[in-house]
Design a protein around this motif. Structure first.
Motif, mmCIF file in Angstrom:
data_model
loop_
_atom_site.group_PDB
_atom_site.id
_atom_site.type_symbol
_atom_site.label_atom_id
_atom_site.label_comp_id
_atom_site.label_asym_id
_atom_site.label_seq_id
_atom_site.Cartn_x
_atom_site.Cartn_y
_atom_site.Cartn_z
ATOM 1 N N ALA A 271 3.780 -24.831 -79.087
ATOM 2 C CA ALA A 271 4.992 -24.445 -78.370
ATOM 3 C C ALA A 271 5.457 -23.059 -78.801
ATOM 4 C CB ALA A 271 6.097 -25.467 -78.613
ATOM 5 N N ARG B 258 4.107 -28.377 -82.326
ATOM 6 C CA ARG B 258 5.183 -27.406 -82.500
ATOM 7 C C ARG B 258 4.635 -25.983 -82.504
ATOM 8 N NH1 ARG B 258 11.097 -27.704 -83.801
ATOM 9 N NH2 ARG B 258 11.447 -25.480 -83.558
ATOM 10 N N PRO C 168 7.716 -30.691 -74.219
ATOM 11 C CA PRO C 168 6.978 -30.391 -75.451
ATOM 12 C C PRO C 168 7.020 -28.914 -75.836
ATOM 13 C CG PRO C 168 5.524 -31.415 -73.809
ATOM 14 C CD PRO C 168 6.828 -31.201 -73.156
ATOM 15 N N LEU C 169 7.453 -28.055 -74.913
ATOM 16 C CA LEU C 169 7.543 -26.629 -75.207
ATOM 17 C C LEU C 169 8.969 -26.239 -75.565
ATOM 18 C CD1 LEU C 169 5.440 -25.445 -72.160
ATOM 19 C CD2 LEU C 169 4.651 -25.727 -74.498
ATOM 20 N N PHE C 170 9.822 -27.226 -75.692
ATOM 21 C CA PHE C 170 11.225 -26.998 -76.048
ATOM 22 C C PHE C 170 11.935 -26.111 -75.035
ATOM 23 C CE2 PHE C 170 10.709 -29.219 -79.902
ATOM 24 C CZ PHE C 170 9.455 -28.883 -80.383
ATOM 25 N N VAL D 243 3.267 -20.349 -77.288
ATOM 26 C CA VAL D 243 3.577 -20.211 -75.859
ATOM 27 C C VAL D 243 4.837 -19.363 -75.680
ATOM 28 C CG1 VAL D 243 4.356 -21.458 -73.801
ATOM 29 C CG2 VAL D 243 2.417 -22.320 -75.109
ATOM 30 N N GLN D 244 5.886 -19.675 -76.460
ATOM 31 C CA GLN D 244 7.136 -18.909 -76.373
ATOM 32 C C GLN D 244 6.895 -17.439 -76.683
ATOM 33 O OE1 GLN D 244 10.113 -19.925 -75.611
ATOM 34 N NE2 GLN D 244 10.248 -22.099 -76.046
ATOM 35 N N THR E 248 -2.076 -25.148 -71.510
ATOM 36 C CA THR E 248 -0.658 -25.276 -71.165
ATOM 37 C C THR E 248 -0.254 -24.240 -70.128
ATOM 38 O OG1 THR E 248 -0.167 -26.068 -73.388
ATOM 39 C CG2 THR E 248 1.692 -25.293 -72.086
ATOM 40 N N LEU F 12 5.124 -15.680 -73.904
ATOM 41 C CA LEU F 12 5.988 -15.505 -72.731
ATOM 42 C C LEU F 12 6.961 -14.355 -72.929
ATOM 43 C CD1 LEU F 12 6.859 -19.167 -71.662
ATOM 44 C CD2 LEU F 12 5.512 -17.500 -70.391
#
Lengths: 268, 262
Positions: free
Chosen positions: B57, B54, A60-62, B60-61, B100, B64
């Protein structure tokens, strides 16, 4: 519903994150270490199952941990890749615009070549005609060094090739950009750059050097698996690709899996 | 809600003295606290769960990548570059992002600066030994950091910078010279470790010439076990850690968040 993650999985993932890519033997050792460190049940040959648990949560985080073979040494590697990249944006935070342009041009040269490599001379010529901002010879050499340090390219005798990390991370991008210019290996079906090609103009299949070695092992009379024409290239020795540590082989180019030294952010 | 508004207007007064860029960021950030609950409700209905997934996500990216460079992450940046139209459900998104990080990565998103809304990612997993050496890139620097943290802790939590330099010199790490392993030692200690929030390097007021003191940074407080430090010091001096009663008491009651079991 996927199996829940435990601290053993998280530690494995954190190590993958700080390294970017590790060899299969490093991954086996890390799997054991992570399980033992957290008192998790360890089964020796279940590395792929272990990684699948992590991947189910990364999906889900690709992101996902991808396994692939190196064209240099035929060994397997595990890389943490990002599925959202449809461009080389993976590198965007670490390089200036003209450096990224140089990388793209280097990749063009490599894909275009028969050998799957680009000479430093050809790359230097590109540096001179960049649209963004030209790079001088010294600067180009430094950028190329950085690409190697960051594990995007390998270098041997002045020839640059795409590292296994690069291919694993950017396969999607490459297939989109280059389309039919990129061939896949007849044996393993992955992108083939450092490869041999069937000379039959109506055939033209490609095979990775390690795949050739495996396929034609101990055959004195090699023929193309697709059109049956005689395979005219020198068959590389299997031994060249079977060693645990590629460092021992002076002939094959090494894959750099040493941890990247910490860099100062260029934007600071 | 009103307390937040007060804090926002107070910080806005301060920013008038800062550069224009920072003023814009603060404005950008201020809108976060002006969201009403009906706006949140409408926003939740506006976006599909796929769209929200989406966004989670993407955040999160983003975090990071920033964390890879150990740059503290500003809420305003997350808003401007990632969340954008989804601002009204920021809280929902950030809660899922936190979950997450904990469940998948074993990391914790911590707000270091509740006023300016700056986050860092800290490790919930305790550092362990015996990891395949080839995979621990930061090892030598961590050793250096550990020594400095130990000195600060044993001396009560704050020390003058001279003490750090003298201790390092005894270990043949001279801040005045380029070190084989660490390079510019002074820069690593006063810039890199401080930026990463392992140390605080603060001017001592009313000193002429200016003197600085060192303390533990927020990341060290959250990630490093004081008990482990005391054990390390105990081994060094071949003494029982309990013989330092004050430090032992402090270390026992500290209990870091990283000591949780899975």
């Amino acid at each position: 519903m996927s199996r829940p993650m435990a601290d053993s999985h998280r530690r494995f993932l954190q190590t993958m994150m700080s390294n970017g890519i590790i060899s299969a033997s490093q991954a086996e050792a890390l799997h054991k270490h992570c399980c033992e460190a957290h008192g998790a049940h360890y089964v020796a040959d279940r590395l792929d199952d272990f990684i699948n648990v992590i991947n189910a949560h990364l999906q889900p985080l690709f992101m996902y941990i991808r396994k692939g073979m190196s064209e240099e040494n035929g060994l397997e590697y595990y890389a943490l890749v990002n599925m959202t990249e449809t461009d080389i944006t993976r590198m965007a935070t670490d390089y200036a615009d003209n450096e990224l342009e140089l990388f793209r041009k280097t990749m063009d040269l490599i894909v275009d070549s028969e050998s799957g490599s680009a000479s430093s001379t050809d790359i230097l010529n590109c540096a001179d005609s960049l649209r963004t901002k030209k790079l001088k010879k010294k600067e180009t050499e430094q950028v190329l060094n950085k690409f190697v340090q960051d594990k995007w390219l390998n270098e041997k005798d002045g020839e640059y090739t795409l590292s296994v990390r690069c291919v694993l991370e950017m396969e999607q991008y490459m297939r989109t950009i280059y389309q039919d210019l990129i061939k896949v290996c007849h044996v393993c079906h992955n992108i083939a750059l450092q490869s041999q090609m069937c000379e039959n103009p109506t055939c033209g299949i490609k095979m990775h050097l390690p795949c050739v070695a495996k396929y034609f092992r101990a055959r004195s009379d090699p023929h193309c698996p697709s059109c049956n024409d005689f395979w005219p290239h020198e068959i590389p020795e299997m031994q060249r690709f079977q060693s645990q540590s590629s460092q021992n082989l002076p002939s094959s180019s090494k894959e750099n899996t040493a941890p990247a030294p910490s860099r100062r952010s260029r934007r600071s | 809600m009103s307390q937040r508004k007060k804090a926002v207007s107070a910080s806005q007064n301060k920013t008038q003295r800062r550069s224009q860029l920072l003023l814009n960021e603060s404005d950008e950030d201020a809108t976060f606290s002006q969201i009403t609950s009906s706006q949140v409700q409408r926003a939740r209905e506006n976006f599909t769960s796929d769209q929200i997934d989406r966004k989670v996500a993407e955040v999160v990216q983003f975090i990071l990548i920033k964390d890879q460079k150990k740059i503290p992450i500003r809420r305003a940046d997350i808003g401007k570059h990632v969340i954008k139209d989804y601002k009204h459900i920021y809280t929902d998104i950030i809660n899922r992002v936190c979950r997450t990080f904990e469940q998948v990565f074993g990391l914790k998103l911590v707000e270091t600066d509740p006023k300016n809304h700056i986050y860092i990612l800290i490790n919930k997993l305790e550092p362990i030994h015996g990891e395949p050496v080839s995979m621990r890139p930061e090892n030598p620097k961590k050793g250096l950091l550990f020594v400095i943290l130990s000195v600060i802790f044993m001396k009560g939590g704050v020390i003058k910078e001279n003490l750090v330099w003298n201790t390092l010199k005894k270990l043949r790490v001279d801040p005045g010279e380029k070190h084989d392993e660490f390079g510019d030692v002074k820069k690593v200690v006063t810039d890199e470790f401080v930026r990463q929030k392992y140390l605080e390097y603060v001017k001592i007021p009313h000193t002429e010439p200016v003197e600085y003191e060192f303390r533990w940074g927020l990341r060290a407080e959250k990630e490093v076990s004081k008990l482990k430090i005391l054990e390390f010091v105990g081994e060094l001096f071949e003494q029982d850690p309990q013989s330092w009663t004050q430090q032992f008491r402090e270390a026992s009651t500290a209990g870091t968040s990283s000591q949780r079991t899975s």
